[in-house]
Motif scaffolding. Structure first.
Motif, mmCIF file in Angstrom:
data_model
loop_
_atom_site.group_PDB
_atom_site.id
_atom_site.type_symbol
_atom_site.label_atom_id
_atom_site.label_comp_id
_atom_site.label_asym_id
_atom_site.label_seq_id
_atom_site.Cartn_x
_atom_site.Cartn_y
_atom_site.Cartn_z
ATOM 1 N N ALA A 110 38.883 -12.619 14.587
ATOM 2 C CA ALA A 110 37.940 -13.645 15.049
ATOM 3 C C ALA A 110 38.061 -13.866 16.550
ATOM 4 C CB ALA A 110 38.185 -14.958 14.314
ATOM 5 N N PRO A 111 36.953 -13.681 17.294
ATOM 6 C CA PRO A 111 37.022 -13.894 18.743
ATOM 7 C C PRO A 111 36.844 -15.354 19.146
ATOM 8 C CG PRO A 111 34.863 -13.053 18.136
ATOM 9 C CD PRO A 111 35.654 -13.146 16.861
ATOM 10 N N VAL A 112 36.193 -16.133 18.288
ATOM 11 C CA VAL A 112 35.908 -17.532 18.607
ATOM 12 C C VAL A 112 36.246 -18.395 17.405
ATOM 13 C CG1 VAL A 112 34.110 -17.017 20.301
ATOM 14 C CG2 VAL A 112 33.494 -17.265 17.890
ATOM 15 N N LEU A 113 36.343 -19.707 17.637
ATOM 16 C CA LEU A 113 36.746 -20.638 16.594
ATOM 17 C C LEU A 113 35.748 -20.675 15.442
ATOM 18 C CD1 LEU A 113 38.837 -22.796 15.791
ATOM 19 C CD2 LEU A 113 37.403 -24.482 16.983
ATOM 20 N N GLY A 114 34.455 -20.585 15.733
ATOM 21 C CA GLY A 114 33.444 -20.647 14.685
ATOM 22 C C GLY A 114 33.592 -19.539 13.661
ATOM 23 N N VAL A 115 33.844 -18.332 14.120
ATOM 24 C CA VAL A 115 34.042 -17.198 13.214
ATOM 25 C C VAL A 115 35.293 -17.409 12.362
ATOM 26 C CG1 VAL A 115 34.491 -14.707 13.082
ATOM 27 C CG2 VAL A 115 32.832 -15.606 14.735
ATOM 28 N N PHE A 116 36.342 -17.914 13.000
ATOM 29 C CA PHE A 116 37.580 -18.163 12.267
ATOM 30 C C PHE A 116 37.359 -19.216 11.180
ATOM 31 C CE2 PHE A 116 41.699 -20.337 11.741
ATOM 32 C CZ PHE A 116 42.500 -19.247 11.424
ATOM 33 N N ALA A 117 36.660 -20.308 11.500
ATOM 34 C CA ALA A 117 36.404 -21.360 10.513
ATOM 35 C C ALA A 117 35.550 -20.837 9.357
ATOM 36 C CB ALA A 117 35.715 -22.551 11.189
ATOM 37 N N ALA A 118 34.534 -20.027 9.677
ATOM 38 C CA ALA A 118 33.695 -19.451 8.629
ATOM 39 C C ALA A 118 34.512 -18.537 7.715
ATOM 40 C CB ALA A 118 32.532 -18.689 9.246
ATOM 41 N N SER A 119 35.470 -17.827 8.292
ATOM 42 C CA SER A 119 36.322 -16.943 7.493
ATOM 43 C C SER A 119 37.206 -17.743 6.547
ATOM 44 C CB SER A 119 37.186 -16.087 8.420
ATOM 45 O OG SER A 119 36.400 -15.356 9.326
ATOM 46 N N VAL A 120 37.746 -18.857 7.039
ATOM 47 C CA VAL A 120 38.560 -19.719 6.182
ATOM 48 C C VAL A 120 37.718 -20.268 5.033
ATOM 49 C CG1 VAL A 120 39.895 -21.862 6.111
ATOM 50 C CG2 VAL A 120 40.137 -20.310 8.056
ATOM 51 N N PHE A 121 36.493 -20.693 5.333
ATOM 52 C CA PHE A 121 35.586 -21.189 4.297
ATOM 53 C C PHE A 121 35.322 -20.107 3.258
ATOM 54 C CE2 PHE A 121 31.347 -21.568 2.526
ATOM 55 C CZ PHE A 121 31.305 -22.878 2.090
ATOM 56 N N LEU A 122 35.066 -18.884 3.693
ATOM 57 C CA LEU A 122 34.790 -17.782 2.768
ATOM 58 C C LEU A 122 35.979 -17.520 1.852
ATOM 59 C CD1 LEU A 122 32.991 -15.474 1.779
ATOM 60 C CD2 LEU A 122 33.953 -14.052 3.624
ATOM 61 N N ILE A 123 37.181 -17.588 2.392
ATOM 62 C CA ILE A 123 38.374 -17.370 1.558
ATOM 63 C C ILE A 123 38.507 -18.483 0.518
ATOM 64 C CG2 ILE A 123 40.903 -17.373 1.618
ATOM 65 C CD1 ILE A 123 40.684 -15.856 4.277
ATOM 66 N N GLY A 124 38.239 -19.726 0.907
ATOM 67 C CA GLY A 124 38.263 -20.818 -0.062
ATOM 68 C C GLY A 124 37.210 -20.636 -1.140
ATOM 69 N N PHE A 125 36.020 -20.206 -0.751
ATOM 70 C CA PHE A 125 34.937 -19.949 -1.696
ATOM 71 C C PHE A 125 35.349 -18.887 -2.713
ATOM 72 C CE2 PHE A 125 30.939 -18.242 -3.191
ATOM 73 C CZ PHE A 125 30.076 -19.329 -3.204
ATOM 74 N N CYS A 126 35.944 -17.809 -2.220
ATOM 75 C CA CYS A 126 36.366 -16.715 -3.096
ATOM 76 C C CYS A 126 37.568 -17.126 -3.964
ATOM 77 C CB CYS A 126 36.714 -15.486 -2.265
ATOM 78 S SG CYS A 126 35.304 -14.760 -1.418
ATOM 79 N N ALA A 127 38.448 -17.960 -3.428
ATOM 80 C CA ALA A 127 39.573 -18.440 -4.224
ATOM 81 C C ALA A 127 39.080 -19.240 -5.424
ATOM 82 C CB ALA A 127 40.499 -19.299 -3.356
ATOM 83 N N ALA A 128 38.003 -20.010 -5.239
ATOM 84 C CA ALA A 128 37.422 -20.749 -6.359
ATOM 85 C C ALA A 128 36.891 -19.794 -7.413
ATOM 86 C CB ALA A 128 36.311 -21.664 -5.856
ATOM 87 N N ALA A 129 36.192 -18.744 -6.983
ATOM 88 C CA ALA A 129 35.649 -17.768 -7.931
ATOM 89 C C ALA A 129 36.762 -17.047 -8.672
ATOM 90 C CB ALA A 129 34.759 -16.769 -7.191
ATOM 91 N N PHE A 130 37.803 -16.656 -7.953
ATOM 92 C CA PHE A 130 38.925 -15.966 -8.574
ATOM 93 C C PHE A 130 39.615 -16.872 -9.589
ATOM 94 C CE2 PHE A 130 43.203 -14.264 -8.866
ATOM 95 C CZ PHE A 130 42.997 -12.897 -8.885
ATOM 96 N N GLY A 131 39.842 -18.128 -9.196
ATOM 97 C CA GLY A 131 40.517 -19.057 -10.090
ATOM 98 C C GLY A 131 39.698 -19.374 -11.327
ATOM 99 N N LEU A 132 38.386 -19.570 -11.167
ATOM 100 C CA LEU A 132 37.564 -19.886 -12.327
ATOM 101 C C LEU A 132 37.479 -18.695 -13.271
ATOM 102 C CD1 LEU A 132 34.424 -21.996 -12.520
ATOM 103 C CD2 LEU A 132 34.376 -19.737 -13.562
ATOM 104 N N ALA A 133 37.392 -17.491 -12.728
ATOM 105 C CA ALA A 133 37.294 -16.307 -13.588
ATOM 106 C C ALA A 133 38.537 -16.144 -14.457
ATOM 107 C CB ALA A 133 37.067 -15.066 -12.725
#
Length: 439
Positions: A110-133
């Motif tokens: 991530a070159p900027v903070l916005g990209v880094f924050a979006a990446s953290v959000f995506l990992i949380g989103f995927c963690a929810a999918a993994f956990g629910l499955a």
């Protein structure tokens, strides 16, 4: 609605299960990937604010970036329920692991903070999918008589990864001197996770088709052919996520909210203990030691919760856990200005650890108990959204009330929420869940 209507296809199997049997059967598909995913996630969680600060975030902005992980989990539960209902648990876990890997690469580069924050959000989103499955997978495959122990093992697997992960991150920092090493370690864990899910033996292969057919008592479930099942168990009806939410609004509004209070009290423990140590003047090393001992007690008791729930009923684990944590918070709130406040802090941190350990697997088990056989994933998406919301709101409540009044008042309020949750469990667990699993 009774628990008996939710007994899954293998509930009445005559062959008794043991811990070893469950670990061997579900280890490659469920427990192993859970440990790996949690290990990588646990390694990066403490470093998210640090990396955000390096990208130019101030303290409030770094806190918001860290919160993006929880926000992603909240946003991911309902879409994950939709995905599991349509493509099955194995594919959902695979896609979630793959998308998480994309998020990890984006975090590292991530070159900027916005990209880094979006990446953290995506990992949380995927963690929810993994956990629910994985939750849905265990709900539809695990015999009721062993369900709580199996799901407590699942919760313990996650806790193991989250407990060990920060130590791995510390070791990587000592070796490489760069926070990004922990991010790449998460990437390696994700690759191993996806490979296990894709290539590991499906637990359904272990179940003989004739045995399942004999144990079936519900003609609405399609006949089992003995072939491996990689998706959701086929049913005669498929309804949408929001239809399922409306149909089961009663249990979600009652038992679901009670479960949300448990999640809130658990989350408050993680926020209150470090803040309390700082407020009474302890150094960082002492605070880390006390919190670590509390966490160790918590982890040591995770399987005991499942044994209690399977042998005596769900309420016998939920109620002591809520009473211990609620009472512990209230008692701690009165010790701030005492001469022996350090001793009381250590003692009540241990009490909270015991309560949290006894609650291991309760939310997973209650969700599995009341989930409809026809559409478990859609229901579990709503259930997990409620419980995750409780966990997300609690730290905000603690911070806001502590800022407006005092940390003692905030701590006492979380104790009151715990006691109210205990009352809700007394009222609604007997209504929606059997007092004990059939043996």
């Amino acid at each position: 609605m009774t628990l008996q209507t939710n007994v899954d296809a293998v509930t009445n199997r005559e062959e008794p299960l043991s811990v070893r049997t469950v670990l061997v059967r579900f280890g490659p598909m469920i427990y192993g990937p859970t440990v790996l995913f949690a290990l990588g996630e646990g390694a990066i969680v403490p470093l998210i604010p640090v990396i955000a600060a390096e990208l130019g975030a101030d303290v409030p902005a770094a806190a918001l970036v860290a919160a993006a992980l929880v926000v992603g989990q909240l946003c991911g539960n309902i879409p994950a329920g939709w995905a599991v209902a349509r493509i099955g648990e194995r594919l959902t876990m695979t896609f979630a692991g793959g998308l998480s890997l994309v998020g990890v690469v984006a975090m590292a580069l991530a070159p900027v903070l916005g990209v880094f924050a979006a990446s953290v959000f995506l990992i949380g989103f995927c963690a929810a999918a993994f956990g629910l499955a994985r939750h849905s997978f265990m709900t539809t495959r695990m015999p009721l008589a062993f369900r709580a122990r199996a799901l407590s093992l699942l919760g313990g697997s996650f806790r193991l990864g989250m407990f060990v992960g920060p130590f791995v991150a510390a070791a990587l920092l000592a070796i490489f001197g760069d926070e990004h090493a922990a991010i790449w370690f998460f990437g390696v864990c994700l690759v191993a996770t996806v490979l296990l899910v894709l290539l590991g033996p499906d637990p359904e292969v272990e179940l003989a088709g004739a045995e399942i057919t004999r144990s079936r008592g519900d003609s609405s479930i399609a006949e089992d052919t003995g072939e491996a099942v990689t998706g959701s168990i086929p049913t005669s009806e498929r309804v949408g996520v929001f239809v399922t939410m409306w149909r089961y609004r009663s249990v979600l509004a009652r038992l679901g909210l009670a479960a949300a209070t448990l999640s809130a009290v658990r989350s408050a423990r993680q926020a209150v203990l470090p803040l309390w140590g700082v407020s009474i003047g302890l150094d960082a090393q002492t605070i880390a030691l006390v919190v670590g001992i509390s966490g160790a007690i918590d982890f040591a008791l995770f399987y005991a919760s499942g044994q209690v729930m399977d042998r005596f009923g769900r309420l016998w684990a939920a109620l002591p856990a809520m009473l211990l944590m609620g009472g512990g918070f209230i008692a701690l709130a009165f010790t701030h200005d005492l001469a022996t406040n350090e001793l009381w802090f250590a003692m009540f941190a241990a009490v909270l650890g015991v309560g949290n350990g006894l609650s291991s697997g309760i939310l997973l088990t209650l969700g599995a108990d009341v989930a409809p056989k026809s559409e478990p994933a859609a229901f579990l998406g709503s259930w997990r959204t409620l419980t995750d919301a409780g966990g997300a709101v609690a730290p905000l409540l603690v911070a806001g009330i502590a800022a407006a009044f005092s940390l003692s008042i905030a701590t006492g309020l979380m104790g009151v929420i715990g006691l109210l949750g205990a009352g809700a469990f007394i009222r609604y667990v007997p209504r929606y869940a059997a007092p004990r699993a059939p043996r």
